[in-house]
Write a protein that holds these residues in place. Sequence first.
Motif, short mmCIF file in Angstrom:
data_model
loop_
_atom_site.label_atom_id
_atom_site.label_comp_id
_atom_site.label_asym_id
_atom_site.label_seq_id
_atom_site.Cartn_x
_atom_site.Cartn_y
_atom_site.Cartn_z
N CYS A 25 -2.17 -0.83 -0.93
CA CYS A 25 -3.51 -1.30 -1.28
C CYS A 25 -3.40 -2.29 -2.44
O CYS A 25 -2.97 -1.90 -3.54
N TYR A 52 -5.45 -1.16 -5.55
CA TYR A 52 -4.81 -0.09 -6.31
C TYR A 52 -3.64 -0.63 -7.13
O TYR A 52 -3.44 -0.26 -8.28
N LEU A 66 -8.49 3.76 -7.09
CA LEU A 66 -8.58 3.88 -5.63
C LEU A 66 -9.77 3.07 -5.13
O LEU A 66 -10.88 3.19 -5.66
N CYS A 94 -8.94 3.31 0.33
CA CYS A 94 -7.65 3.97 0.08
C CYS A 94 -7.59 5.28 0.86
O CYS A 94 -8.51 6.09 0.82
#
Length: 123
Positions: A38, A41, A47, A51
């Motif tokens: 991600c 992230y 998050l 996520c």
Amino acid sequence: MAASEARLRRLLAWLTALLLLGLGYAWAMARLGVGLPCPFYRLTGLLCPGCGVSRLCIALLRGDWAGAWAANPALCLALPPVAVLLAWRGIGYVKGRGPARWEDRAWLTLAILLVIFGVVRNL
């Protein structure tokens, strides 16, 4: 009728390609144990609302509902309305209709709820 048949064939071709791509990704993830990172992230350490989507999909493929919920509960709750919206849009596409105003509002509502989830999950 020929135009709607052509749109149906095109839609089925795209769905088949997406299914094969998803299954290929799931297979690679199972073999290599590594999913797509991600970027949100990586940049922030927080998050994002999405996520856990890879873990969620793999858990659903295994029939592990608890694992899917643990990966991302908001997306688990969003799956049924998203499925209905996508099915409705697919039918509209085949019939040659554009999106209805309520569809745009439904997608916007889902997006807002996912952003709220993304903020709350990091508190």
